[in-house]
Design a protein around this motif. Structure first.
Motif, PDB file in Angstrom:
ATOM      1  N   ALA A  16      52.436  42.126  34.128  1.00 28.98           N
ATOM      2  CA  ALA A  16      53.545  43.053  33.857  1.00 28.98           C
ATOM      3  C   ALA A  16      53.257  44.446  34.414  1.00 28.98           C
ATOM      4  CB  ALA A  16      53.811  43.130  32.355  1.00 28.98           C
ATOM      5  N   VAL A  17      52.011  44.908  34.284  1.00 32.80           N
ATOM      6  CA  VAL A  17      51.651  46.249  34.772  1.00 32.80           C
ATOM      7  C   VAL A  17      51.575  46.282  36.302  1.00 32.80           C
ATOM      8  CG1 VAL A  17      49.849  48.026  34.810  1.00 32.80           C
ATOM      9  CG2 VAL A  17      50.459  46.934  32.650  1.00 32.80           C
ATOM     10  N   THR A  18      50.946  45.262  36.890  1.00 28.50           N
ATOM     11  CA  THR A  18      50.685  45.290  38.337  1.00 28.50           C
ATOM     12  C   THR A  18      51.809  44.707  39.177  1.00 28.50           C
ATOM     13  OG1 THR A  18      49.605  43.111  38.343  1.00 28.50           O
ATOM     14  CG2 THR A  18      48.205  45.036  37.921  1.00 28.50           C
ATOM     15  N   GLY A  19      52.626  43.851  38.558  1.00 26.64           N
ATOM     16  CA  GLY A  19      53.650  43.147  39.330  1.00 26.64           C
ATOM     17  C   GLY A  19      53.118  41.919  40.054  1.00 26.64           C
ATOM     18  N   PHE A  20      51.819  41.644  39.913  1.00 27.14           N
ATOM     19  CA  PHE A  20      51.218  40.482  40.580  1.00 27.14           C
ATOM     20  C   PHE A  20      51.442  39.223  39.732  1.00 27.14           C
ATOM     21  CE2 PHE A  20      48.199  43.762  42.456  1.00 27.14           C
ATOM     22  CZ  PHE A  20      48.819  43.749  43.707  1.00 27.14           C
ATOM     23  N   GLN A  21      52.613  38.629  39.873  1.00 25.92           N
ATOM     24  CA  GLN A  21      52.944  37.438  39.079  1.00 25.92           C
ATOM     25  C   GLN A  21      52.089  36.236  39.471  1.00 25.92           C
ATOM     26  OE1 GLN A  21      54.853  37.712  36.430  1.00 25.92           O
ATOM     27  NE2 GLN A  21      55.158  39.862  36.986  1.00 25.92           N
ATOM     28  N   GLU A  22      51.496  36.297  40.674  1.00 27.63           N
ATOM     29  CA  GLU A  22      50.676  35.178  41.155  1.00 27.63           C
ATOM     30  C   GLU A  22      49.264  35.171  40.562  1.00 27.63           C
ATOM     31  OE1 GLU A  22      50.452  38.274  44.603  1.00 27.63           O
ATOM     32  OE2 GLU A  22      51.599  37.906  42.766  1.00 27.63           O
ATOM     33  N   ALA A  23      48.923  36.193  39.763  1.00 33.17           N
ATOM     34  CA  ALA A  23      47.582  36.260  39.160  1.00 33.17           C
ATOM     35  C   ALA A  23      47.369  35.091  38.212  1.00 33.17           C
ATOM     36  CB  ALA A  23      47.413  37.574  38.417  1.00 33.17           C
ATOM     37  N   THR A  24      46.224  34.392  38.363  1.00 35.47           N
ATOM     38  CA  THR A  24      45.965  33.215  37.535  1.00 35.47           C
ATOM     39  C   THR A  24      44.738  33.356  36.644  1.00 35.47           C
ATOM     40  OG1 THR A  24      44.802  32.258  39.429  1.00 35.47           O
ATOM     41  CG2 THR A  24      47.075  31.543  39.067  1.00 35.47           C
ATOM     42  N   TYR A  25      43.808  34.242  37.007  1.00 33.14           N
ATOM     43  CA  TYR A  25      42.599  34.388  36.193  1.00 33.14           C
ATOM     44  C   TYR A  25      41.893  35.692  36.529  1.00 33.14           C
ATOM     45  CZ  TYR A  25      39.488  33.032  40.107  1.00 33.14           C
ATOM     46  OH  TYR A  25      38.788  32.974  41.305  1.00 33.14           O
ATOM     47  N   ALA A  26      40.867  35.992  35.728  1.00 30.45           N
ATOM     48  CA  ALA A  26      40.044  37.186  35.955  1.00 30.45           C
ATOM     49  C   ALA A  26      38.578  36.808  35.794  1.00 30.45           C
ATOM     50  CB  ALA A  26      40.411  38.284  34.966  1.00 30.45           C
ATOM     51  N   ASP A  27      37.721  37.414  36.609  1.00 31.79           N
ATOM     52  CA  ASP A  27      36.282  37.286  36.373  1.00 31.79           C
ATOM     53  C   ASP A  27      35.823  38.535  35.616  1.00 31.79           C
ATOM     54  OD1 ASP A  27      36.344  39.145  38.431  1.00 31.79           O
ATOM     55  OD2 ASP A  27      35.650  37.740  39.944  1.00 31.79           O
ATOM     56  N   ALA A  28      34.565  38.551  35.164  1.00 30.74           N
ATOM     57  CA  ALA A  28      34.109  39.680  34.345  1.00 30.74           C
ATOM     58  C   ALA A  28      32.603  39.846  34.414  1.00 30.74           C
ATOM     59  CB  ALA A  28      34.525  39.487  32.891  1.00 30.74           C
ATOM     60  N   GLN A  29      32.177  41.093  34.479  1.00 31.52           N
ATOM     61  CA  GLN A  29      30.756  41.411  34.343  1.00 31.52           C
ATOM     62  C   GLN A  29      30.613  42.673  33.500  1.00 31.52           C
ATOM     63  OE1 GLN A  29      28.515  42.846  37.714  1.00 31.52           O
ATOM     64  NE2 GLN A  29      30.268  43.907  38.621  1.00 31.52           N
ATOM     65  N   CYS A  30      29.537  42.730  32.737  1.00 28.55           N
ATOM     66  CA  CYS A  30      29.196  43.945  31.995  1.00 28.55           C
ATOM     67  C   CYS A  30      28.464  44.871  32.956  1.00 28.55           C
ATOM     68  CB  CYS A  30      28.269  43.615  30.827  1.00 28.55           C
ATOM     69  SG  CYS A  30      28.871  42.312  29.758  1.00 28.55           S
ATOM     70  N   THR A  31      28.778  46.157  32.925  1.00 27.23           N
ATOM     71  CA  THR A  31      28.063  47.111  33.769  1.00 27.23           C
ATOM     72  C   THR A  31      27.595  48.304  32.942  1.00 27.23           C
ATOM     73  OG1 THR A  31      30.008  48.383  34.440  1.00 27.23           O
ATOM     74  CG2 THR A  31      29.467  46.466  35.776  1.00 27.23           C
ATOM     75  N   LEU A  32      26.458  48.825  33.340  1.00 24.84           N
ATOM     76  CA  LEU A  32      25.844  49.978  32.663  1.00 24.84           C
ATOM     77  C   LEU A  32      25.270  50.889  33.729  1.00 24.84           C
ATOM     78  CD1 LEU A  32      24.508  51.668  30.437  1.00 24.84           C
ATOM     79  CD2 LEU A  32      22.783  49.856  30.198  1.00 24.84           C
ATOM     80  N   PHE A  33      25.849  52.086  33.845  1.00 29.27           N
ATOM     81  CA  PHE A  33      25.334  53.098  34.767  1.00 29.27           C
ATOM     82  C   PHE A  33      24.506  54.094  33.972  1.00 29.27           C
ATOM     83  CE2 PHE A  33      28.496  51.235  37.397  1.00 29.27           C
ATOM     84  CZ  PHE A  33      28.251  51.610  38.710  1.00 29.27           C
ATOM     85  N   ARG A  34      23.235  54.184  34.322  1.00 27.33           N
ATOM     86  CA  ARG A  34      22.320  55.144  33.706  1.00 27.33           C
ATOM     87  C   ARG A  34      22.071  56.290  34.693  1.00 27.33           C
ATOM     88  NH1 ARG A  34      19.390  51.945  29.612  1.00 27.33           N
ATOM     89  NH2 ARG A  34      19.511  49.716  30.090  1.00 27.33           N
ATOM     90  N   PRO A  35      21.371  57.358  34.251  1.00 28.19           N
ATOM     91  CA  PRO A  35      21.045  58.432  35.195  1.00 28.19           C
ATOM     92  C   PRO A  35      20.383  57.881  36.458  1.00 28.19           C
ATOM     93  CG  PRO A  35      20.558  59.151  32.974  1.00 28.19           C
ATOM     94  CD  PRO A  35      20.965  57.704  32.872  1.00 28.19           C
ATOM     95  N   GLY A  36      20.862  58.358  37.620  1.00 22.91           N
ATOM     96  CA  GLY A  36      20.340  57.897  38.901  1.00 22.91           C
ATOM     97  C   GLY A  36      21.111  56.750  39.511  1.00 22.91           C
ATOM     98  N   HIS A  37      22.030  56.155  38.747  1.00 22.15           N
ATOM     99  CA  HIS A  37      22.829  55.039  39.253  1.00 22.15           C
ATOM    100  C   HIS A  37      24.085  55.557  39.958  1.00 22.15           C
ATOM    101  CE1 HIS A  37      21.045  51.908  36.215  1.00 22.15           C
ATOM    102  NE2 HIS A  37      20.200  52.276  37.152  1.00 22.15           N
ATOM    103  N   PHE A  38      24.591  54.757  40.889  1.00 26.91           N
ATOM    104  CA  PHE A  38      25.789  55.135  41.642  1.00 26.91           C
ATOM    105  C   PHE A  38      26.324  53.923  42.398  1.00 26.91           C
ATOM    106  CE2 PHE A  38      22.119  55.738  44.376  1.00 26.91           C
ATOM    107  CZ  PHE A  38      22.515  55.156  45.574  1.00 26.91           C
ATOM    108  N   LEU A  39      27.531  54.065  42.931  1.00 29.72           N
ATOM    109  CA  LEU A  39      28.171  53.036  43.751  1.00 29.72           C
ATOM    110  C   LEU A  39      28.980  53.771  44.811  1.00 29.72           C
ATOM    111  CD1 LEU A  39      29.280  50.130  44.316  1.00 29.72           C
ATOM    112  CD2 LEU A  39      30.830  50.459  42.387  1.00 29.72           C
TER     113      LEU A  39
END
Length: 250
Positions: A138-161
């Motif tokens: 409903a938010v994205t308009g992507f009606q074709e979406a069927t699933y989601a993957d997931a990972q936990c993330t934790l950024f500590r001091p010194g971390h970046f992307l």
């Protein structure tokens, strides 16, 4: 052992969210920040799980190749080895795509049947529930979406992307999502989800606000800014992609 037992709470969306409002923002900009996404009880319980039960790993890359260090491997490293690794990562970041942060893939753990007694696994079920998928469609308009993957993330001091677009061939990614579970965070500590325009400017930035959902259309250039040494605690979130097609592993 947590005080929570088999009568665990269900993870639920906040029923008061005005979907239309956020759908309009997403349609205009290709990204949206939605505060108070879950019920307070759900957010508190997920935060507890992230801070007490997740077996964090250290993720980093060397060019195209990604590496994962388990906690026991990190603890076995000498200070000299750690410093060498950090220097190598810093050097690589000068010239191309680079990241270092802690993570734990809920999708991989499910596929490998690892640690399935942990409460945190319920988040993978939640992001694949019809309630959440319908909300995301409903938010994205992507009606074709069927699933989601997931990972936990934790950024500590010194971390970046560093900057990237999330567009990986064959992954069928429609949008990235970030569920934030950091109770107290100052924007000048870094860890900001930054959106980069065609002129190299930061066009927008989302601070990791507790119990907020960020959604961004793929592809879109973004980064997570360097977490400063004075940052207190960690930047906790659950991230993944809304995808189409048959689930790889669930």
């Amino acid at each position: 052992m947590s005080a929570h037992h088999t009568s665990e709470i269900d993870i639920r969306l906040n029923p008061d969210i005005v979907v239309k409002k956020y759908a309009e923002i997403f349609a205009t900009t290709g990204r949206v920040h939605i505060p108070d996404i879950l019920t307070p009880e759900s957010a508190a319980r997920i935060h507890e799980a992230l801070t007490t039960e997740v077996p964090w790993q250290t993720n980093f890359n060397d060019g195209e190749k990604g590496y994962t260090l388990h906690k026991i491997q990190v603890e076995a490293m000498t200070e000299v080895q750690r410093n060498l690794l950090n220097t190598h990562i810093t050097e690589k970041a000068k010239y191309g795509f680079q990241y270092i942060y802690n993570s734990y893939s809920l999708s991989d753990a499910r596929a490998q049947k690892l640690n399935q007694d942990l409460f945190i696994n319920r988040v993978l079920d939640f992001v694949n529930s019809e309630a959440f998928l319908d909300f995301m469609r409903a938010v994205t308009g992507f009606q074709e979406a069927t699933y989601a993957d997931a990972q936990c993330t934790l950024f500590r001091p010194g971390h970046f992307l560093t900057d990237h677009s999330d567009d990986v061939g064959g992954k069928n990614r429609l949008a990235a999502y970030v569920l934030n579970f950091t109770p107290h965070w100052r924007p000048d500590w870094g860890g900001i989800l930054q959106f980069i325009d065609n002129h190299g400017h930061i066009s927008q930035g989302f601070t990791p606000t507790f119990n907020a959902l960020n959604i961004l259309k793929v592809p879109q250039k973004h980064s997570v800014s360097y977490v400063a040494p004075q940052a207190e605690g960690g930047r906790y979130s659950i991230t993944g992609w809304l995808r189409k097609g048959e689930p790889e592993q669930l």
